[in-house]
Structure formats: C-alpha cells, structure tokens
Design an enzyme around this catalytic site. Sequence first.
Site, short mmCIF file in Angstrom:
data_model
loop_
_atom_site.label_atom_id
_atom_site.label_comp_id
_atom_site.label_asym_id
_atom_site.label_seq_id
_atom_site.Cartn_x
_atom_site.Cartn_y
_atom_site.Cartn_z
N GLY A 42 0.82 -1.21 0.00
CA GLY A 42 0.00 0.00 0.00
C GLY A 42 0.85 1.26 0.00
O GLY A 42 0.56 2.23 -0.69
N ARG A 46 7.29 1.89 1.10
CA ARG A 46 7.61 0.47 1.28
C ARG A 46 8.01 -0.14 -0.07
O ARG A 46 8.89 -1.00 -0.14
CB ARG A 46 6.44 -0.29 1.89
CG ARG A 46 6.79 -1.73 2.12
CD ARG A 46 6.10 -2.35 3.30
NE ARG A 46 6.66 -1.88 4.55
CZ ARG A 46 5.96 -1.51 5.61
NH1 ARG A 46 4.65 -1.57 5.56
NH2 ARG A 46 6.54 -1.11 6.71
N ARG A 65 1.92 11.41 -8.50
CA ARG A 65 1.34 11.49 -7.15
C ARG A 65 2.20 10.82 -6.08
O ARG A 65 1.69 10.32 -5.08
CB ARG A 65 -0.05 10.85 -7.12
CG ARG A 65 -1.09 11.65 -7.84
CD ARG A 65 -2.42 10.95 -7.89
NE ARG A 65 -3.36 11.78 -8.61
CZ ARG A 65 -4.37 12.43 -8.03
NH1 ARG A 65 -4.59 12.33 -6.76
NH2 ARG A 65 -5.18 13.17 -8.75
N ARG A 109 -0.38 -8.56 -3.86
CA ARG A 109 -0.47 -7.53 -2.82
C ARG A 109 0.27 -8.01 -1.58
O ARG A 109 0.10 -9.16 -1.16
CB ARG A 109 -1.94 -7.25 -2.52
CG ARG A 109 -2.15 -6.48 -1.27
CD ARG A 109 -3.50 -5.82 -1.17
NE ARG A 109 -3.87 -5.58 0.22
CZ ARG A 109 -3.22 -4.78 1.07
NH1 ARG A 109 -2.14 -4.11 0.69
NH2 ARG A 109 -3.62 -4.64 2.32
N VAL A 110 1.09 -7.15 -1.01
CA VAL A 110 1.77 -7.45 0.25
C VAL A 110 1.40 -6.33 1.24
O VAL A 110 1.53 -5.16 0.92
CB VAL A 110 3.31 -7.56 0.09
CG1 VAL A 110 3.70 -8.85 -0.58
CG2 VAL A 110 3.91 -6.38 -0.66
N GLY A 111 0.90 -6.70 2.40
CA GLY A 111 0.46 -5.65 3.32
C GLY A 111 0.26 -6.15 4.72
O GLY A 111 0.68 -7.26 5.08
N SER A 112 -0.42 -5.30 5.50
CA SER A 112 -0.71 -5.68 6.88
C SER A 112 -2.19 -6.00 6.99
O SER A 112 -2.99 -5.63 6.12
CB SER A 112 -0.36 -4.53 7.82
OG SER A 112 -1.19 -3.42 7.52
N MET A 202 -7.95 -3.81 3.33
CA MET A 202 -8.82 -2.85 2.66
C MET A 202 -8.72 -2.85 1.14
O MET A 202 -9.22 -1.93 0.50
CB MET A 202 -8.52 -1.44 3.20
CG MET A 202 -8.67 -1.36 4.71
SD MET A 202 -8.52 0.30 5.37
CE MET A 202 -10.11 0.97 4.96
N GLU A 203 -8.10 -3.85 0.54
CA GLU A 203 -7.84 -3.76 -0.90
C GLU A 203 -8.12 -5.01 -1.74
O GLU A 203 -8.44 -4.89 -2.93
CB GLU A 203 -6.36 -3.37 -1.15
CG GLU A 203 -5.99 -1.96 -0.75
CD GLU A 203 -5.66 -1.83 0.74
OE1 GLU A 203 -5.45 -2.88 1.40
OE2 GLU A 203 -5.62 -0.70 1.24
N ASP A 226 -2.07 -6.18 13.81
CA ASP A 226 -2.85 -5.93 15.02
C ASP A 226 -3.94 -6.99 15.12
O ASP A 226 -4.21 -7.69 14.15
CB ASP A 226 -3.44 -4.51 15.04
CG ASP A 226 -4.10 -4.15 13.73
OD1 ASP A 226 -3.40 -3.62 12.84
OD2 ASP A 226 -5.30 -4.44 13.57
N ARG A 239 6.94 -3.78 12.94
CA ARG A 239 6.25 -4.09 11.68
C ARG A 239 7.23 -4.17 10.53
O ARG A 239 7.16 -5.05 9.69
CB ARG A 239 5.23 -2.99 11.37
CG ARG A 239 3.83 -3.48 11.53
CD ARG A 239 2.86 -2.35 11.35
NE ARG A 239 2.48 -1.82 12.64
CZ ARG A 239 1.88 -0.66 12.85
NH1 ARG A 239 1.60 0.12 11.84
NH2 ARG A 239 1.56 -0.28 14.05
N1 HPA Z 1 -8.50 -3.06 9.29
C1 HPA Z 1 -8.18 -2.83 8.03
N2 HPA Z 1 -6.95 -2.89 7.58
C2 HPA Z 1 -5.98 -3.21 8.44
C3 HPA Z 1 -6.25 -3.47 9.76
C4 HPA Z 1 -7.58 -3.40 10.20
O1 HPA Z 1 -7.90 -3.63 11.38
N3 HPA Z 1 -5.07 -3.75 10.35
C5 HPA Z 1 -4.12 -3.67 9.42
N4 HPA Z 1 -4.65 -3.33 8.25
#
Ligand code: HPA
Length: 254
Positions: A42, A46, A65, A109-112, A202-203, A226, A239
């Site tokens: 995202g 990164r 952008r 996609r690589v993310g949290s 979210m993606e 989290d 992280r």
């Molecule tokens: N919600 C959406 N996206 C996230 C969250 C979450 O709790 N934690 C990390 N990415």
Amino acid sequence: MSSTTTRVGSQSTTKGLYPPTRSTPHIDPKGVDIAETILLPGDPLRAKFIAETYFDDIRCFNKVRNMLGFTGTYRGRPVSVMGTGMGIPSISLYSYELIHFFGVKNLIRVGSCGAMQENMELYDVVIAQGASTDSNYLQQFDLPGSWAPLSSYRLLEHAKRIADERGQRTHVGNVLSSDLFYGADPDAMGKWMKMGILAAEMESAGLFANAAAGAVDALGIFTVSDHLVTNAKTTPQERQTAFTGMIEIALELI
Ligand code: HPA
C-alpha cells in the site's frame, strides 16, 4: 485475438494487444518497462524499500502522485514493485492500468492486516484465498448473483508451499476487504468473524475482481499487524522487521 477499443479517462487502448502505452492518468513510466510480475504494497515508501533492499538493476517507473514504482531483477528475473495507496478505489485504478495498459500478469499484494480469529498471533502470515467485502465495487460487473473474489490458486498454492518450507506460521482463507477502518456499526466485525473471516484489510477484493475481469493472476499476502479480538498491536519498528518474511515469500514466487 479479438480487439475492442475501450476509453478510460483520457486514454484509449486496444484490449489484449497492449500497444506501446506511454502513460496513463496515474502511471508515467517514461520508457521504463514494467515486469509481468509486480508486488503491490500500500505504502509507496515500502515499494522503494523493497526495491532498494531486494532488487538489482533498479529503475523507477512511476512518480505520479508520489505513487512510486520500480522495476529491477530478483535472482536474475524481472520484477516490479509499486505502491497502491489505501482502499479499493486506489488499488483498483492502479491494478486496472497495470493489467490493461501495461500487460502485467501476476499482481501480488503485500500488506498488513488485523487478525479476526483467536487462534491467530501478531506476525502470523495470512494468505488470502478469497476476499469478502462491504464495498460496492463488485456491483459494476452487474452479475446475476453474488460473486466471490478469489486469489489465483496457482499463486496461492505456490506461496503456501514456500511459507511452509520457511517454517512460517500461515493462515489461508477468507479475508475482509473493508471500506471502513473506522466503522459506525460496533457489531459488524463480530458478524464477519462468525463467518470465519481470518483478517481485515482494505484492498484485495478490488484487486481480485480486476484480475478476474482481466484474466490475470492475483494474490494477497499479509502480516498480522494488530489483533481485533485481543487488541494486541505491533509497533512501527516491529512491523518493518516482520514484513520481511512476507515480502521474501512474495519474492520467491517470481
Ligand atoms: N482493518 C483494516 N486494515 C488493516 C487493519 C484493520 O484492522 N489492520 C491492518 N490493516
């Protein structure tokens, strides 16, 4: 190959043929190639970190952008990485342009993510088999029912094998691609949890839908940053380190 002309914003292209696109509204590669396989974090910084840490022969292919994109090689194979921003609208416009204007075939996609099941721990890796969503993005496809956005089984199976070989704890299943980071309904997450959703991000639903509509492969790999059940959280420094394992799984896919 059949060809239909599509107009998108101020650009027009011939589907399937990938004419020498010089730029789109959001990507201006200035002659730098974009590889068929791309990692999509995202955060554009990164993307820069991934390119500088892992790639050889790095060239920047996008600065529009500040959504930085880079092409290089990993163990001699061409690969790109680019930020997507947050949320389905943002990843959808970038992935659409990558698929339809630049011929990208594998979008990872690589993310949290936020864990949603009790048996999960911080730093576990989640591999998305599917992505449920509270977004309206899928309605544009006007399907006569509910369609399930899925990742590519080829990429999924390969990623799981790599993670197992590395001894990485993983969870494979359904994630929630939510439009809401701060939602008004306190019961919403509990309802998704009861349906076995592993984690919130979210993606991915937008990415998987665009990949299906464009007949290409997509996958989502996440580190648990989290925990929505226990409220445990990682620090930004933790992280950064934890992401390394997930990124290395994605790179091994190339
Ligand atoms: N919600 C959406 N996206 C996230 C969250 C979450 O709790 N934690 C990390 N990415």
